[in-house]
Design a protein around this motif. Structure first.
Motif, PDB file in Angstrom:
ATOM      1  N   VAL A 531       0.838  -1.195   0.000  1.00 36.08           N
ATOM      2  CA  VAL A 531       0.000   0.000   0.000  1.00 36.08           C
ATOM      3  C   VAL A 531       0.876   1.250   0.000  1.00 36.08           C
ATOM      4  O   VAL A 531       0.641   2.209  -0.754  1.00 36.08           O
ATOM      5  CB  VAL A 531      -0.948  -0.009   1.209  1.00 36.08           C
ATOM      6  CG1 VAL A 531      -1.705   1.304   1.304  1.00 36.08           C
ATOM      7  CG2 VAL A 531      -1.925  -1.163   1.096  1.00 36.08           C
ATOM      8  N   LEU A 532       1.901   1.252   0.860  1.00 40.14           N
ATOM      9  CA  LEU A 532       2.793   2.413   0.921  1.00 40.14           C
ATOM     10  C   LEU A 532       3.532   2.625  -0.389  1.00 40.14           C
ATOM     11  O   LEU A 532       3.897   3.763  -0.726  1.00 40.14           O
ATOM     12  CB  LEU A 532       3.797   2.233   2.061  1.00 40.14           C
ATOM     13  CG  LEU A 532       3.218   2.201   3.485  1.00 40.14           C
ATOM     14  CD1 LEU A 532       4.322   1.934   4.493  1.00 40.14           C
ATOM     15  CD2 LEU A 532       2.510   3.518   3.814  1.00 40.14           C
ATOM     16  N   ASP A 533       3.783   1.546  -1.134  1.00 45.24           N
ATOM     17  CA  ASP A 533       4.514   1.647  -2.398  1.00 45.24           C
ATOM     18  C   ASP A 533       3.609   1.989  -3.584  1.00 45.24           C
ATOM     19  O   ASP A 533       4.081   2.006  -4.730  1.00 45.24           O
ATOM     20  CB  ASP A 533       5.245   0.332  -2.685  1.00 45.24           C
ATOM     21  CG  ASP A 533       6.380   0.081  -1.706  1.00 45.24           C
ATOM     22  OD1 ASP A 533       6.975   1.064  -1.245  1.00 45.24           O
ATOM     23  OD2 ASP A 533       6.669  -1.096  -1.410  1.00 45.24           O
ATOM     24  N   THR A 534       2.323   2.236  -3.321  1.00 47.53           N
ATOM     25  CA  THR A 534       1.419   2.586  -4.411  1.00 47.53           C
ATOM     26  C   THR A 534       1.863   3.897  -5.056  1.00 47.53           C
ATOM     27  O   THR A 534       2.062   4.901  -4.362  1.00 47.53           O
ATOM     28  CB  THR A 534      -0.018   2.728  -3.886  1.00 47.53           C
ATOM     29  OG1 THR A 534      -0.409   1.500  -3.267  1.00 47.53           O
ATOM     30  CG2 THR A 534      -0.975   3.048  -5.026  1.00 47.53           C
ATOM     31  N   PRO A 535       2.042   3.918  -6.379  1.00 47.91           N
ATOM     32  CA  PRO A 535       2.475   5.159  -7.043  1.00 47.91           C
ATOM     33  C   PRO A 535       1.501   6.313  -6.785  1.00 47.91           C
ATOM     34  O   PRO A 535       0.285   6.134  -6.810  1.00 47.91           O
ATOM     35  CB  PRO A 535       2.514   4.772  -8.520  1.00 47.91           C
ATOM     36  CG  PRO A 535       2.693   3.282  -8.517  1.00 47.91           C
ATOM     37  CD  PRO A 535       1.946   2.800  -7.324  1.00 47.91           C
ATOM     38  N   TYR A 536       2.070   7.475  -6.505  1.00 47.78           N
ATOM     39  CA  TYR A 536       1.327   8.726  -6.329  1.00 47.78           C
ATOM     40  C   TYR A 536       0.361   8.687  -5.141  1.00 47.78           C
ATOM     41  O   TYR A 536      -0.580   9.476  -5.090  1.00 47.78           O
ATOM     42  CB  TYR A 536       0.536   9.075  -7.610  1.00 47.78           C
ATOM     43  CG  TYR A 536       1.353   8.999  -8.860  1.00 47.78           C
ATOM     44  CD1 TYR A 536       2.321   9.964  -9.141  1.00 47.78           C
ATOM     45  CD2 TYR A 536       1.180   7.956  -9.764  1.00 47.78           C
ATOM     46  CE1 TYR A 536       3.097   9.892 -10.296  1.00 47.78           C
ATOM     47  CE2 TYR A 536       1.932   7.878 -10.921  1.00 47.78           C
ATOM     48  CZ  TYR A 536       2.905   8.834 -11.185  1.00 47.78           C
ATOM     49  OH  TYR A 536       3.649   8.761 -12.324  1.00 47.78           O
ATOM     50  N   LEU A 537       0.596   7.804  -4.186  1.00 48.49           N
ATOM     51  CA  LEU A 537      -0.288   7.717  -3.023  1.00 48.49           C
ATOM     52  C   LEU A 537       0.095   8.745  -1.960  1.00 48.49           C
ATOM     53  O   LEU A 537      -0.729   9.564  -1.549  1.00 48.49           O
ATOM     54  CB  LEU A 537      -0.250   6.298  -2.438  1.00 48.49           C
ATOM     55  CG  LEU A 537      -1.113   6.084  -1.189  1.00 48.49           C
ATOM     56  CD1 LEU A 537      -2.592   6.213  -1.553  1.00 48.49           C
ATOM     57  CD2 LEU A 537      -0.843   4.713  -0.568  1.00 48.49           C
ATOM     58  N   LEU A 538       1.346   8.674  -1.504  1.00 50.37           N
ATOM     59  CA  LEU A 538       1.786   9.575  -0.444  1.00 50.37           C
ATOM     60  C   LEU A 538       2.090  10.969  -0.967  1.00 50.37           C
ATOM     61  O   LEU A 538       2.097  11.939  -0.197  1.00 50.37           O
ATOM     62  CB  LEU A 538       3.022   8.989   0.252  1.00 50.37           C
ATOM     63  CG  LEU A 538       2.830   7.600   0.865  1.00 50.37           C
ATOM     64  CD1 LEU A 538       4.128   7.110   1.484  1.00 50.37           C
ATOM     65  CD2 LEU A 538       1.725   7.625   1.914  1.00 50.37           C
ATOM     66  N   ASN A 539       2.407  11.054  -2.251  1.00 48.50           N
ATOM     67  CA  ASN A 539       2.649  12.347  -2.887  1.00 48.50           C
ATOM     68  C   ASN A 539       2.110  12.259  -4.306  1.00 48.50           C
ATOM     69  O   ASN A 539       2.547  11.411  -5.092  1.00 48.50           O
ATOM     70  CB  ASN A 539       4.144  12.679  -2.882  1.00 48.50           C
ATOM     71  CG  ASN A 539       4.425  14.098  -3.338  1.00 48.50           C
ATOM     72  OD1 ASN A 539       3.874  14.578  -4.320  1.00 48.50           O
ATOM     73  ND2 ASN A 539       5.306  14.776  -2.617  1.00 48.50           N
ATOM     74  N   GLN A 540       1.180  13.124  -4.631  1.00 44.63           N
ATOM     75  CA  GLN A 540       0.526  13.029  -5.944  1.00 44.63           C
ATOM     76  C   GLN A 540       1.467  13.336  -7.098  1.00 44.63           C
ATOM     77  O   GLN A 540       1.157  13.042  -8.254  1.00 44.63           O
ATOM     78  CB  GLN A 540      -0.659  13.996  -5.988  1.00 44.63           C
ATOM     79  CG  GLN A 540      -1.790  13.607  -5.046  1.00 44.63           C
ATOM     80  CD  GLN A 540      -2.979  14.545  -5.153  1.00 44.63           C
ATOM     81  OE1 GLN A 540      -2.879  15.613  -5.756  1.00 44.63           O
ATOM     82  NE2 GLN A 540      -4.097  14.141  -4.566  1.00 44.63           N
ATOM     83  N   GLN A 541       2.631  13.900  -6.814  1.00 43.80           N
ATOM     84  CA  GLN A 541       3.583  14.240  -7.857  1.00 43.80           C
ATOM     85  C   GLN A 541       4.662  13.175  -8.034  1.00 43.80           C
ATOM     86  O   GLN A 541       5.427  13.241  -8.985  1.00 43.80           O
ATOM     87  CB  GLN A 541       4.249  15.585  -7.536  1.00 43.80           C
ATOM     88  CG  GLN A 541       3.271  16.714  -7.283  1.00 43.80           C
ATOM     89  CD  GLN A 541       2.397  17.011  -8.489  1.00 43.80           C
ATOM     90  OE1 GLN A 541       2.854  16.913  -9.630  1.00 43.80           O
ATOM     91  NE2 GLN A 541       1.139  17.370  -8.243  1.00 43.80           N
ATOM     92  N   TRP A 542       4.739  12.239  -7.108  1.00 42.97           N
ATOM     93  CA  TRP A 542       5.835  11.257  -7.108  1.00 42.97           C
ATOM     94  C   TRP A 542       5.280   9.865  -7.346  1.00 42.97           C
ATOM     95  O   TRP A 542       4.340   9.426  -6.672  1.00 42.97           O
ATOM     96  CB  TRP A 542       6.585  11.274  -5.768  1.00 42.97           C
ATOM     97  CG  TRP A 542       7.413  12.513  -5.569  1.00 42.97           C
ATOM     98  CD1 TRP A 542       7.670  13.482  -6.476  1.00 42.97           C
ATOM     99  CD2 TRP A 542       8.070  12.889  -4.353  1.00 42.97           C
ATOM    100  NE1 TRP A 542       8.459  14.455  -5.934  1.00 42.97           N
ATOM    101  CE2 TRP A 542       8.730  14.117  -4.624  1.00 42.97           C
ATOM    102  CE3 TRP A 542       8.179  12.334  -3.096  1.00 42.97           C
ATOM    103  CZ2 TRP A 542       9.474  14.778  -3.671  1.00 42.97           C
ATOM    104  CZ3 TRP A 542       8.930  12.983  -2.129  1.00 42.97           C
ATOM    105  CH2 TRP A 542       9.570  14.201  -2.420  1.00 42.97           C
ATOM    106  N   LYS A 543       5.943   9.159  -8.260  1.00 41.19           N
ATOM    107  CA  LYS A 543       5.573   7.761  -8.508  1.00 41.19           C
ATOM    108  C   LYS A 543       6.062   6.866  -7.375  1.00 41.19           C
ATOM    109  O   LYS A 543       5.321   6.013  -6.890  1.00 41.19           O
ATOM    110  CB  LYS A 543       6.169   7.306  -9.844  1.00 41.19           C
ATOM    111  CG  LYS A 543       5.851   5.860 -10.185  1.00 41.19           C
ATOM    112  CD  LYS A 543       6.461   5.456 -11.523  1.00 41.19           C
ATOM    113  CE  LYS A 543       6.146   4.001 -11.841  1.00 41.19           C
ATOM    114  NZ  LYS A 543       6.743   3.585 -13.129  1.00 41.19           N
ATOM    115  N   ASN A 544       7.321   7.041  -6.977  1.00 42.72           N
ATOM    116  CA  ASN A 544       7.899   6.269  -5.867  1.00 42.72           C
ATOM    117  C   ASN A 544       8.295   7.246  -4.764  1.00 42.72           C
ATOM    118  O   ASN A 544       9.233   8.029  -4.922  1.00 42.72           O
ATOM    119  CB  ASN A 544       9.118   5.468  -6.332  1.00 42.72           C
ATOM    120  CG  ASN A 544       8.745   4.397  -7.333  1.00 42.72           C
ATOM    121  OD1 ASN A 544       7.931   3.524  -7.053  1.00 42.72           O
ATOM    122  ND2 ASN A 544       9.320   4.458  -8.527  1.00 42.72           N
TER     123      ASN A 544
END
Length: 852
Positions: A531-544
């Motif tokens: 879940v934490l590694d989901t692209p653009y989850l923790l930061n909408q601008q960052w894939k990882n």
């Protein structure tokens, strides 16, 4: 800042990871770089709960019944990406309504259970209030009057039994709650040791890293010293390699020529043996032939006597006369062709020592290393330059490692770690103090239940022991009445405490259950990291997200799960965090840019091996003379035929015995005696000449030697001309290789030699690469910190204990309801009543009176 400093620990080691693979890499001598110095980490990030683990498993099974759904990865991702609540009206959007319904569906077990708990909290105090008011109005069992029933004893026993069972269940629940409460306190008190162990491992991690880096740098000298050693011995080493490569063609050719020289000597010996053996055998057979001829002549003269013409002797004489042709030698060595001409030619060939000429070729070829040594002195003159290049590489590595702020990074990290440890040490007593308050509060909750149980158990004890079945309800004893009062006191405290207990149960149930389902279980199977590694989850601008934090490059494939797994396997932090993306110095220490001059120096080697003469023209002519010596013209079949024949055509002893037997058939007289005399002569010839020819060492050895020599000559002469031409062709081909193609061989071996030199440094880089990946700055302590914080502290210590606490306390609270019912019912049978039902015997039968 501290995290970024930690990531810079091993940047300069990236120079050892080369992306260019050589097309050809011969297996060079293996270098021993030793072992990277490392210490063993003490922390074992694993918790064994002990006997209380059975309760933990029961609670986990109960939570699975409440919440059997799998971890909602997609739901959490969508909820996090929608960022509900940021703007007004978010929850009215259709997609958000769907997400809300999905969340409710996932939490339906907790919601229903919490709703039942809230209903318990609201209704039970209200029911208790109504029940109290009802009893004050002499209703709901408040009237101190007990009607007589036929099954009163059975009801009393059933109510007492049910209340006792309910009390036992409540007791088990409160014991579970107390055990969980005490377990959490014990683990908090012992957590300090585990925390200190983690800090110790982190300090080892920081302190050992510089020594490991220095060790990797120092091992460059191992490769450098080995390369310089080989360069100092370039002549012998390269000469030996060239000799081995050329020897694949040269040595078989020289071996064949030497074998042919040996065959010439063996041929001479065989011819001499044939000549001598034939003379010996001719001498013996000629004398035997003369004696047999004499005997046959005399015997013929005897048979021509007039006595043989008599009728009685004529037939016998004719038989003897017809057998005289058998009295002759069988093996006639006198008729064999001689080998003197062949022997003379071979002797002429042996006047030239072919073996000596071949040995000179061997000696010349064995001088190849010396020729290479003499012609590679220009390389030795370049060794100081090459050494300076290699030294410059080592100095560049040392200079660069000193230029990197490794020590400053480590110092900053150590300061941060020391401050963190001091902070934990300072606040740990406060944590223990707050844990004491928590423990005391939970103990008070358990004591509430224990107080209720005490009233119930005392009520059961006093009521059961003080009950007198012969006493009327109005005359019950003090003990029985006290038991009933205890039961009602338990009922009262149940109404007072139950809502408090259930409030705590609901709060801890919702919190602890969701932590177990949404944190602990997905952490164990690593779904939480996904879940934490989901692209653009923790930061909408960052894939990882992790790559964006560390490298400012969110496109780098760096995930929480991969980092955690690598650290769990105790891999190096350089590999785990992909630090080559942060700072790559491969080009700075690319070996090829330093070895180009070295390669040019080695590749310009010029070696001339034309002085090597394997076999001169005299030797080749000598071989051709041997092939034309005429040994292939010897009639070997004639020799082998005579060797295999017997000495005489007939066995002389048998012939003599037969002659004597036939003489006995003749009339007595001179003829008989003459024939017997001839028989004795034949026996004498057999014993004196035939037997020696067959058994005497001289003749036996002569026949054996002749047989072996003829067979050897036959083998040697078979296709002799072809064999000689093949030997000369092989020698010529080897000589051509040396004269014309040796330069190509030398270039190939020089290239291999250069690859070997470079291979030492490639071994070094591969060893450093593997060491960095698996040994240098092994990040097991980082995984241990995460496991300690989440798996041990949060899940094993806190969540499991809290869940077990509410499980026990909630079970006890739920069973307070049947306990209240049975206690109220049972107290009626123990308390002293104000009125009772009695029968009046003076009244009309079938009627009763109510009396006070």
């Amino acid at each position: 800042m501290a995290v970024e400093l930690c990531l810079l620990l091993l940047l300069f080691c990236g120079s050892t990871i080369s992306e260019v693979q050589p097309i050809y890499k011969p297996p060079p001598g293996t270098l021993d770089f030793g072992f990277v110095p490392s210490k063993t980490y003490d922390t074992g990030a694993y918790h064994e709960p002990g006997s209380i683990g059975i309760l933990f498993k029961i609670v986990h099974a109960f939570l699975y019944l409440v919440q059997p759904n799998s971890f909602p990865q997609d739901l959490i991702r969508k909820v996090a990406q929608q960022q509900l609540g940021k703007t007004q009206g978010d929850y009215q959007k259709p997609e958000n309504v769907v997400l809300t319904l999905q969340a409710i569906y996932y939490e339906i077990g907790f919601i229903v259970s919490a709703a039942l708990g809230l209903l318990f909290i609201l209704l039970l105090p209200l029911v208790g209030l109504c029940f109290c008011m009802c009893r004050c109005c002499d209703n709901c069992g408040g009237e101190m009057h007990q009607r007589q029933k036929k099954n009163a004893d059975c009801q009393r026993s059933c109510f007492a039994t049910f209340l006792f069972v309910a009390s036992l269940i409540i007791s088990v629940g409160v014991l579970c709650a107390y055990a969980a409460n005490q377990h959490l306190t014990n683990q908090v008190r012992g957590a300090k040791k585990l925390v200190n162990s983690n800090f110790k491992d982190l300090k080892i991690f920081l302190n050992d890293t510089p020594a490991q880096i220095d060790y990797l740098v120092s091992q460059y000298n191992t490769a450098k010293d080995k390369a310089l050693s080989d360069l100092n011995n370039v002549g012998p080493v390269l000469g030996t390699r060239v000799q081995e490569q050329l020897g694949k063609e040269v040595r078989p050719a020289l071996d064949a020529a030497l074998t042919m020289a040996g065959a010439i000597r063996e041929t001479k010996e065989a011819l001499e043996n044939v000549s001598v053996s034939v003379e010996v055998l001719q001498e013996g057979t000629e004398r035997l032939h003369a004696n047999l001829t004499d005997v046959k002549t005399h015997l013929s003269n005897t048979l021509n006597d007039s006595a043989c013409n008599a009728a009685q002797a004529a037939s016998t004489c004719n038989i003897i006369r017809n057998s005289l042709s058998q009295l002759n030698i069988n093996a006639n060595f006198s008729g064999l062709p001689g080998v003197s001409s062949q022997l003379a030619k071979v002797n002429d060939v042996l006047k030239i020592d072919l073996s000596s000429l071949v040995q000179k070729g061997y000696a010349a070829f064995n001088d190849t290393p010396d020729l290479v040594v003499n012609q590679t002195r220009n390389i030795l003159s370049a060794v100081p330059y090459i050494k300076s290049v290699l030294e410059s590489i080592g100095s560049n590595i040392t200079t660069f490692t000193k230029a990197l702020p490794v020590q400053k990074i480590l110092d900053d990290l150590m300061v941060y770690l020391t401050q963190s440890e001091a902070y934990v040490q300072d606040y740990f007593p406060l944590v223990e103090q707050y844990d004491f308050y928590r423990w005391l509060g939970c103990l008070i909750l358990c004591c509430m239940v224990v107080l209720i149980l005490v009233f119930y158990y005392l009520g059961l004890l006093c009521g059961t022991c003080g009950y007198d079945k012969h006493a009327s309800p109005t005359t019950r004893g003090c003990i029985s009445n006290t038991g009933g009062n205890f039961l009602m006191a338990g009922v009262g405290f149940s109404f007072l405490f139950s809502w408090v207990l259930m409030t705590v149960v609901v709060l801890t149930f919702v919190t602890g259950g969701n932590v177990e389902k949404l944190v602990c279980e997905p952490f164990e199977d690593k779904n939480l990291f996904k879940v934490l590694d989901t692209p653009y989850l923790l930061n909408q601008q960052w894939k990882n997200y992790l790559a964006g934090i560390l490298f400012k490059n969110p496109n780098v494939n760096l995930t929480f799960e991969k980092v955690y797994s690598d650290c769990k396997e105790n891999k190096g932090i350089y590999t785990s965090l992909h630090l080559e993306y942060l700072f790559n110095i491969n080009e700075f220490l690319n070996i090829s840019m330093y070895t180009e001059d070295v390669a040019l120096k080695i590749e310009h080697i010029q070696i001339n091996l034309s002085k090597i003469i394997l076999l001169d023209e005299i030797g080749k002519e000598n071989l051709l003379n041997f092939s034309s010596s005429g040994i292939d013209g010897i009639d070997f079949s004639a020799y082998l035929t005579e060797i295999n024949k017997s000495v005489t055509k007939v066995d002389l002893l048998s012939f003599a015995n037969d002659l004597e037997a036939r003489a006995d058939q003749l009339p007595k007289g001179a003829l008989e005696n003459a024939l017997k005399g001839h028989a004795n002569s034949i026996r004498m010839i057999h014993n004196q000449q035939v037997v020696p020819l067959e058994q005497a060492m001289k003749y036996v050895k002569a026949r054996s030697t002749l047989n072996q020599s003829i067979r050897l000559l036959k083998k040697t002469s078979s296709e002799l001309m072809v064999k000689v031409k093949n030997v000369i062709s092989a020698v010529n081909a080897a000589q051509f290789l040396i004269n014309n193609n040796a330069s190509q061989v030398i270039v190939q071996e020089t290239k291999k030699y250069m690859d070997t030199i470079v291979g030492y440094f490639e071994q070094y880089t591969e060893w450093v690469k593997e060491s960095i990946a698996m040994e240098v700055a092994a990040c097991k302590p980082i995984a241990n910190v995460i496991d300690t914080a989440v798996d041990i502290f949060l899940c094993s210590y806190i969540t499991d204990s809290v869940n077990t606490f509410w499980f026990g306390l909630g079970g006890s609270s739920m069973f307070l309801i049947p306990a209240i019912i049975f206690a109220v019912k049972l107290s009626k049978y123990y308390r002293r009543m104000d009125t009772e039902d009695v029968y009046d015997d003076s009244s009309v039968s079938g009627t009763w009176h109510f009396t006070l």
